[in-house]
Every structure is written in C-alpha cells, then in structure tokens.
Design a protein around this motif. Structure first.
Motif, mmCIF file in Angstrom:
data_model
loop_
_atom_site.group_PDB
_atom_site.id
_atom_site.type_symbol
_atom_site.label_atom_id
_atom_site.label_comp_id
_atom_site.label_asym_id
_atom_site.label_seq_id
_atom_site.Cartn_x
_atom_site.Cartn_y
_atom_site.Cartn_z
ATOM 1 N N PRO A 1 0.828 -1.216 0.000
ATOM 2 C CA PRO A 1 0.000 0.000 0.000
ATOM 3 C C PRO A 1 0.861 1.264 0.000
ATOM 4 O O PRO A 1 1.915 1.318 0.645
ATOM 5 C CB PRO A 1 -0.777 -0.119 1.320
ATOM 6 C CG PRO A 1 0.110 -0.953 2.203
ATOM 7 C CD PRO A 1 0.765 -1.938 1.281
ATOM 8 N N HIS A 2 0.420 2.256 -0.755
ATOM 9 C CA HIS A 2 1.065 3.569 -0.765
ATOM 10 C C HIS A 2 -0.009 4.638 -0.602
ATOM 11 O O HIS A 2 -1.044 4.593 -1.288
ATOM 12 C CB HIS A 2 1.803 3.808 -2.081
ATOM 13 C CG HIS A 2 3.058 3.035 -2.232
ATOM 14 N ND1 HIS A 2 3.085 1.705 -2.596
ATOM 15 C CD2 HIS A 2 4.363 3.394 -2.059
ATOM 16 C CE1 HIS A 2 4.336 1.286 -2.656
ATOM 17 N NE2 HIS A 2 5.129 2.287 -2.337
ATOM 18 N N ILE A 3 0.248 5.594 0.270
ATOM 19 C CA ILE A 3 -0.708 6.671 0.538
ATOM 20 C C ILE A 3 -0.052 8.008 0.217
ATOM 21 O O ILE A 3 1.071 8.286 0.652
ATOM 22 C CB ILE A 3 -1.168 6.658 2.007
ATOM 23 C CG1 ILE A 3 -1.870 5.326 2.333
ATOM 24 C CG2 ILE A 3 -2.095 7.841 2.298
ATOM 25 C CD1 ILE A 3 -2.206 5.156 3.814
ATOM 26 N N ILE A 4 -0.757 8.842 -0.553
ATOM 27 C CA ILE A 4 -0.297 10.199 -0.835
ATOM 28 C C ILE A 4 -1.419 11.177 -0.524
ATOM 29 O O ILE A 4 -2.599 10.817 -0.490
ATOM 30 C CB ILE A 4 0.145 10.362 -2.308
ATOM 31 C CG1 ILE A 4 -0.936 9.851 -3.267
ATOM 32 C CG2 ILE A 4 1.469 9.661 -2.542
ATOM 33 C CD1 ILE A 4 -0.588 10.067 -4.749
ATOM 34 N N HIS A 5 -1.041 12.419 -0.278
ATOM 35 C CA HIS A 5 -2.029 13.474 0.013
ATOM 36 C C HIS A 5 -2.188 14.353 -1.219
ATOM 37 O O HIS A 5 -1.208 14.763 -1.843
ATOM 38 C CB HIS A 5 -1.565 14.319 1.201
ATOM 39 C CG HIS A 5 -2.540 15.378 1.595
ATOM 40 N ND1 HIS A 5 -2.357 16.707 1.291
ATOM 41 C CD2 HIS A 5 -3.719 15.296 2.257
ATOM 42 C CE1 HIS A 5 -3.379 17.410 1.762
ATOM 43 N NE2 HIS A 5 -4.219 16.582 2.346
ATOM 44 N N ASN A 6 -3.443 14.615 -1.584
ATOM 45 C CA ASN A 6 -3.726 15.463 -2.738
ATOM 46 C C ASN A 6 -3.915 16.905 -2.263
ATOM 47 O O ASN A 6 -4.873 17.195 -1.544
ATOM 48 C CB ASN A 6 -4.984 14.971 -3.450
ATOM 49 C CG ASN A 6 -5.207 15.676 -4.774
ATOM 50 O OD1 ASN A 6 -5.160 16.896 -4.857
ATOM 51 N ND2 ASN A 6 -5.457 14.911 -5.821
ATOM 52 N N PRO A 7 -3.008 17.820 -2.633
ATOM 53 C CA PRO A 7 -3.121 19.198 -2.142
ATOM 54 C C PRO A 7 -4.331 19.947 -2.683
ATOM 55 O O PRO A 7 -4.776 20.925 -2.075
ATOM 56 C CB PRO A 7 -1.808 19.835 -2.612
ATOM 57 C CG PRO A 7 -1.371 19.013 -3.783
ATOM 58 C CD PRO A 7 -1.828 17.626 -3.498
ATOM 59 N N LYS A 8 -4.883 19.481 -3.810
ATOM 60 C CA LYS A 8 -6.047 20.155 -4.396
ATOM 61 C C LYS A 8 -7.341 19.734 -3.725
ATOM 62 O O LYS A 8 -8.200 20.559 -3.416
ATOM 63 C CB LYS A 8 -6.115 19.872 -5.901
ATOM 64 C CG LYS A 8 -4.953 20.432 -6.705
ATOM 65 C CD LYS A 8 -5.094 20.078 -8.185
ATOM 66 C CE LYS A 8 -3.919 20.615 -8.984
ATOM 67 N NZ LYS A 8 -4.009 20.238 -10.434
#
Length: 348
Positions: free
Chosen positions: A83-90
């Motif tokens: 699993p990989h988690i990223i944050h979407n700034p938009k």
C-alpha cells in the motif's frame, strides 16, 4: 517489536513524517495471520506511530480487510500488496493505492479518505492504468507542481511511469517506458523513488518473488526522460541480495543535514547466509525463458475467488523482518553499507 512487545506487522511498507504533530507513521501489509495452512494473504493495512524513530506504537488498521465478500479486492484471501498513501493538495484527500494480484491478472485498487488514519473507501477497484497490468509500484507528489506520478512494473517486462489525474484516483495518458525487455530475474520491480539535491533517484529490485536479489539505482531529472543506471547501491554485499532484503521506501530524516534512510523488507530471514537465492534465480531464469508481456487490455478486471488457496511451503511472511540502513552519497551515487547498529545521533 512494537511498544507492546509484539512483532511489527507492516510489510511492503512506507514511512512518512507528519510535520504538524512531529510524528512518524509506518504502515504496510499485516501478515500476522498469514500462517501455514491459512487462507490469509494480507489481513489489511496496519499502522504504527513514533515520535523518536525508535519506539513504535501499534495504531491498529488503517484499512480493515473485508471478511465477508471473497470477491472484494481487500478480502484477506486476495493478493493485497504494497500500500502507498499520498495526500492530494487540491482535494485535501488522502489517496491509497494497493497492488492486487489475481490468478489471471494484476491491477490496482484505489481508496480515498478525508484523514490519513481513515476510514478509507474504495473509489476505483480493478484498475489497470492505460490498460497495462500493474505489479510493484511507487507513488510521488511533486512538491513544485503538485502533480502526482506512479511507477509500476508491467509484469514481467518493463517499468512504466504514468502521470496521475487531478484527484490521484487514476492516470492521464501521459506515460513513459523504462527498463524495457528485461525478463525475470532481471525485470525491475519494487521501484522506490526519492529526491536528493534536485535529482530524482529510483531504487529497484530484480524479480524473484520473496527471494532477495541485487538492487539497481538510477537517476533522472525528467520523469519521462532517460533514466541513467548507476549500478548496485550495495557495493560491499558479496551475496548480491541487497543484504537479503528488498528496499521499499527512503525517508529523509527531518532536522538532520543530509540523513536519508533506506528501509527494506527481509521477507525470508530463514535463508540469510545461504545460497538459496542464487538457486532460485536460476530456476526463475529457466521458467521465464522466452517470456513476453500480456497484451494491453481495457476489459473489466475479473476478480477470482482465492478463499480456498492456502499458504504453504515458502510462504512464512508473517515471520518477515526489516532492514533499515542510512544512505550516503559518493559522486552523486546513493550507497548503502551494512551496519550492525547505528543511531540518528551519529549524524548531523
């Protein structure tokens, strides 16, 4: 061990640092129930937190497995990996991509949450980017542009880099092909991307299942340009097994001048010091001789019932360990040397 004295179950993992709370989060595959004779591949995604990088508190599951629907991509019998988690700034959303392997194909399941700790909801199941099957992968959000990128292995032939769409739950048609035409055990998988001094680096492993192999590090400045191979980042490793491990993430330690840490899974600690990896490389080479990749397909993914498949023989990943080593740089090349013991305090 975690702070309760239990083995940490977060494999195929990533470690992130939350600047607001000054907290590290380590999350990955829960293999605690992947025991001999069980039908559990991965029991959800488990998370641990730490203030000091040494002591890790069990925070439970970020993503609980589906225990009812055997055709759910997050049912514990399904092939749920890395699993990989990223944050979407938009959008402000946290987006989690998971690699799934079925008996017929490999694909992504994409989930989304308002908070890093969840709950996460599936928003894009059975996803093959631009029709390509998808193996081991990494995600990255460019700090300058806010654009997202995914690197994934096209089993077992090449690595593809795709630009993510605006909400990070899919991809655009902008992509590039790298390490093309390599077959196991030379195929590059488990890409691990990081940035140092304005340059982009990718560690990758060969393809030999859970058996370790030799890593490769490449450098580039253009996501879709040429990736320059810099060779093996473990030059003193005479076993050519990346110290019997597979790199899964690189963390820059905040507050330190130039300390990067490569973290890795030691999937098979029982074979450390043996010649078993080399023997497996030969078996894999023989098995994949003449291999060609599957055709691109936009047909819907069919998830197979895997609930009757049991873990046996080699699969003792519940007992997997971890290797965490600092990265140094020699003439622009990342180098990882073995250390029996080391401390953050050893570095400026």
């Amino acid at each position: 061990m975690d702070t309760n004295g239990n083995p940490i179950q977060a494999h195929g993992f990533s470690v992130i640092f939350d600047e607001k709370t000054h907290t590290y989060y380590w999350y990955g595959e829960d293999k605690g129930r992947t025991t001999q004779g069980s039908n559990v591949w991965t029991y959800g995604v488990r998370c641990y937190s730490s203030k000091d990088f040494y002591n890790w508190e069990d925070r439970g599951h970020l993503i609980m497995p589906d225990t009812v629907n055997v055709l759910s991509p997050i049912h514990y019998s399904q092939g749920l990996d890395r699993p990989h988690i990223i944050h979407n700034p938009k959008t402000g959303k946290y987006v989690c991509w998971i690699k799934n392997l079925s008996d017929e194909t490999q694909f992504f399941t994409i989930l989304q949450s308002d908070h890093f700790m969840g709950p996460y909801t599936i928003v894009n199941p059975g996803f093959r980017p631009n029709g390509y099957e998808a193996g081991d992968f990494d995600l990255y959000v460019d700090e300058q542009t806010g654009k997202g990128y995914v690197w994934f292995e096209r089993p077992h032939w090449e690595m593809i880099c795709c630009e993510l769409n605006d909400d990070f739950t899919g991809v655009t048609d902008k992509l590039s092909h790298h390490y093309t035409g390599k077959i196991p055990p030379a195929t590059r998988e488990a890409p691990t991307h990081f940035v140092h001094s304005g340059k982009h680096y990718i560690f990758s492993s060969g393809t030999s299942g859970y058996y370790p192999n030799e890593s490769l590090v490449s450098v580039f400045t253009d996501y879709h340009g040429k990736y320059k191979d810099l060779g093996n980042p473990h030059p003193s490793d005479t076993s050519h097994t990346s110290f019997y491990s597979q790199i899964t993430d690189v963390i820059k330690i905040p507050g330190k001048k130039n300390l990067y840490v490569a973290v890795a899974d030691r999937w098979m600690p029982q074979i450390v010091g043996t010649d078993e990896p080399r023997q497996e490389w030969q078996r894999i080479s023989d098995r994949f001789r003449g291999h060609q990749p599957r055709a691109v397909s936009n047909d819907p993914v069919v998830i197979m019932d895997r609930s009757q498949q049991v873990r046996n023989g080699w699969d003792v990943t519940y007992n997997a360990r971890y290797v965490w080593l600092p990265v140094t740089f020699e003439n622009g090349k990342p180098i990882i040397e073995w250390k029996d013991e080391w401390k953050l305090e050893d570095y400026e």
